[in-house]
Design an enzyme around this catalytic site. Structure first.
Site, short mmCIF file in Angstrom:
data_model
loop_
_atom_site.label_atom_id
_atom_site.label_comp_id
_atom_site.label_asym_id
_atom_site.label_seq_id
_atom_site.Cartn_x
_atom_site.Cartn_y
_atom_site.Cartn_z
N ALA A 93 -4.54 4.82 -25.69
CA ALA A 93 -4.78 6.26 -25.80
C ALA A 93 -3.48 6.89 -26.29
CB ALA A 93 -5.22 6.82 -24.46
N SER A 101 7.85 11.10 -17.77
CA SER A 101 7.56 12.51 -17.96
C SER A 101 7.99 12.96 -19.34
CB SER A 101 8.28 13.36 -16.91
OG SER A 101 8.04 14.74 -17.16
N LYS A 143 8.39 10.92 -9.51
CA LYS A 143 7.57 11.54 -10.55
C LYS A 143 6.57 12.51 -9.95
CE LYS A 143 5.76 12.16 -14.67
NZ LYS A 143 4.39 12.60 -14.50
N HIS A 148 8.45 15.61 -9.20
CA HIS A 148 8.72 16.27 -10.49
C HIS A 148 7.52 17.13 -10.86
CE1 HIS A 148 7.95 16.53 -14.83
NE2 HIS A 148 9.26 16.53 -15.00
N ASN A 149 6.32 16.57 -10.74
CA ASN A 149 5.12 17.31 -11.11
C ASN A 149 4.82 18.44 -10.14
OD1 ASN A 149 5.04 15.29 -13.04
ND2 ASN A 149 2.84 14.97 -12.85
N GLU A 169 6.93 21.15 -11.25
CA GLU A 169 6.32 21.63 -12.50
C GLU A 169 5.18 22.61 -12.21
OE1 GLU A 169 3.35 19.46 -15.58
OE2 GLU A 169 5.26 18.43 -15.27
N TYR A 170 4.31 22.25 -11.26
CA TYR A 170 3.21 23.15 -10.89
C TYR A 170 3.76 24.51 -10.46
CZ TYR A 170 -0.83 19.92 -10.70
OH TYR A 170 -1.87 19.08 -10.99
N LYS A 201 -4.54 16.94 -12.30
CA LYS A 201 -4.83 15.51 -12.26
C LYS A 201 -4.45 14.86 -10.93
CE LYS A 201 -4.64 14.78 -17.24
NZ LYS A 201 -4.01 14.03 -18.36
N ARG A 235 -4.24 26.89 -8.63
CA ARG A 235 -5.06 26.17 -9.61
C ARG A 235 -6.44 25.88 -9.04
NH1 ARG A 235 -1.88 21.82 -13.39
NH2 ARG A 235 0.10 22.94 -13.58
N HIS A 285 1.97 22.96 26.74
CA HIS A 285 2.83 22.13 25.89
C HIS A 285 4.32 22.28 26.22
CE1 HIS A 285 -0.42 20.81 23.31
NE2 HIS A 285 -0.84 22.06 23.19
#
Length: 474
Positions: A12, A130, A184, A187-188, A191-192, A262, A289, A454
């Site tokens: 691809a 990337s 990675k 990193h993304n 990026e978002y 993705k 998103r 607690h």
């Protein structure tokens, strides 16, 4: 006769671009795709570079074309496709051969693949790449994890094809299995957040200041010459300046407002939660998103409550635009800081010893989040001792302090006037919580003790305590 230095499986766009990049750097590369037609297309596209490429029609032919010990780079869809490809390759490989997964894999899958393959005498590398299609062809940022022996054997190829910044290769070894894909993933995640914050700044200028896309493009273009200089800011100006040839409208006006993803951004948010590290800007961007894609719900809510009223936040004066610039700068610094903090926590959790300074260096070119501020981030993490977070580095702390009044003003106006700014406000709230000498979770601790006994700690006495609301409590 075996002659290829490395194989690329998957023709691809990303796979064929990486193969051409490898061929261009003087290496012989064997190429294979399940569909031979794609392999043929790749060689036609390669033109003169095809002389350094060997088209293979079967896995047997592919393995035979490689110099032993063999190195096979997979550029196929993460998940089941990678599992299937590895299963097909294994019966044909020999001890010491290397399988390299260079897709957007989950780092947990990389750990599992390394464990399974090493038990059979095979080597594995999980490599984050990337830079998109252009980076794959002309030089991406490369983050490798797995067997260091395997990395050293293929590093001549990886370093040759990587982007370069001031002559230095943007490729580095991150650590054991999983480390490369973990880096990675973060990193993304950054990026978002970066992309969402840029979109929010665009929204403020368009709906809050009444500016046209072309005028906003001018602003972003100006920002490429200042502290916000980055690839994402550059392509934002390009996108806003582009006209749709079919309608003659700004291209952004005809693009459906529903964003895809993705998985890597979502994985970043999940890992942050799992490691107990706040990454609110990243999480807000992932959620934005997701919300954009719920078109049926958005339509129903819009029909019930009416379209959101977005009022003016002022006029597009140089002063107001400078305040939006400072707001975006603060958000960007905080998003990077959160991403690096998650990486530091993951490094500690898995004993990876991630080279944070080196990560900042290899992100300076080739990758999607390349930006001017990464130089300073690399210097910060090179210091001894390194800062516990980029937020306390003197340079970034100074920029945040100088930007804070503008961010508070702009985001306050945005919320008051009905403009959604989830990532920017999440980043600011994160900073304000860190700066608060006494948080409001004292009340949360009281609530937890009332309903679940607690316990809590006191500021004036050591040990665990309970409130007087329990019978017999101290």
């Amino acid at each position: 006769m075996a002659q290829a230095d490395i194989a690329v499986i998957g023709m691809a766009v990303m796979g064929r671009n990486l193969a051409m990049n490898i061929a261009e750097k003087g290496f012989k590369v064997a190429v294979y795709n399940r569909s031979s037609a794609r392999t043929d297309e790749a060689l036609v596209e390669a033109g003169e570079l095809a002389s350094n490429m060997i088209a293979c029609r079967s896995i047997d032919e592919l393995v035979a074309a490689l110099k032993p010990p063999r190195a096979l780079l997979l550029m196929v869809k993460a998940g089941a496709a990678v599992d299937e490809t590895i299963a097909q390759l294994k019966p044909h490989l020999a001890k010491g051969d290397i399988i390299i997964d260079a897709g957007n894999a989950n780092y947990r899958d990389s750990i599992a693949h390394d464990k399974g393959l090493s038990a059979e005498g095979l080597e594995f590398l999980g490599v984050g790449v990337s830079g998109g299609e252009e980076g794959a062809r002309h030089g991406p940022s490369i983050m490798a994890g797995g067997s260091q022996t395997a990395y050293e054997r293929v590093s001549p190829v990886l370093n040759a094809i990587a982007a370069r910044y001031e002559g230095a290769s943007c490729c580095a070894y991150m650590g054991p299995a999983g480390a490369g894909h973990f880096v990675k993933t973060l990193h993304n995640g950054i990026e978002y957040a970066d992309m969402q914050m840029i979109a929010e700044a665009y929204g403020l200028m368009r709906s809050g200041l009444g500016m046209t896309p072309a005028a906003i493009a001018d602003v972003f273009e100006g920002w490429t010459k200042g502290p916000l200089a980055s690839y994402l800011v550059e392509i934002t100006a390009q996108a806003l300046r582009t006209t749709d040839p079919a309608t003659n409208k700004p291209i952004v006006d005809v693009i459906l407002d529903s964003a895809g993803q993705k998985g890597t951004g979502r994985w970043s948010a999940i890992e942050a939660l799992d490691l107990g590290v706040p990454a609110s800007a990243i999480a807000a961007a992932v959620e934005a998103r997701g919300l954009s894609s719920t078109r049926a719900l958005r339509k129903a809510v819009n029909a019930t409550l009416g379209d959101a009223e977005r009022g003016s936040i002022g006029s597009p004066t140089p002063e107001t635009l400078a305040e939006i610039e400072k707001t975006l700068l603060a958000g960007k610094i905080l998003a990077y800081a959160q991403g690096f903090d998650v990486m530091a926590a993951g490094s500690s959790q898995y004993d990876w010893k991630l080279p944070l300074a080196e990560i900042a260096k290899i992100w300076r070119a080739g990758c999607i989040i390349r930006s001017r501020m990464l130089d300073r981030m690399s210097l910060a993490y090179s210091a001894t001792p390194a800062p516990v977070s980029l937020i306390v580095d003197p340079d970034f702390a100074g920029q945040l302090k100088a930007s804070l009044p503008s961010a508070q003003k702009i985001l306050g106006l945005a919320i008051a006037k009905g403009h959604p700014v989830p990532a920017l406000t999440s980043a600011l709230n994160y900073l304000q919580q860190l700066r608060t000498s006494r948080a409001t979770v004292d009340l949360v601790q009281a609530q937890r003790d009332i309903f679940g006994a607690h316990g809590f700690e006191r500021i004036d006495q050591p040990g665990a305590h309970h409130g007087p609301w329990h019978s017999g409590a101290e």
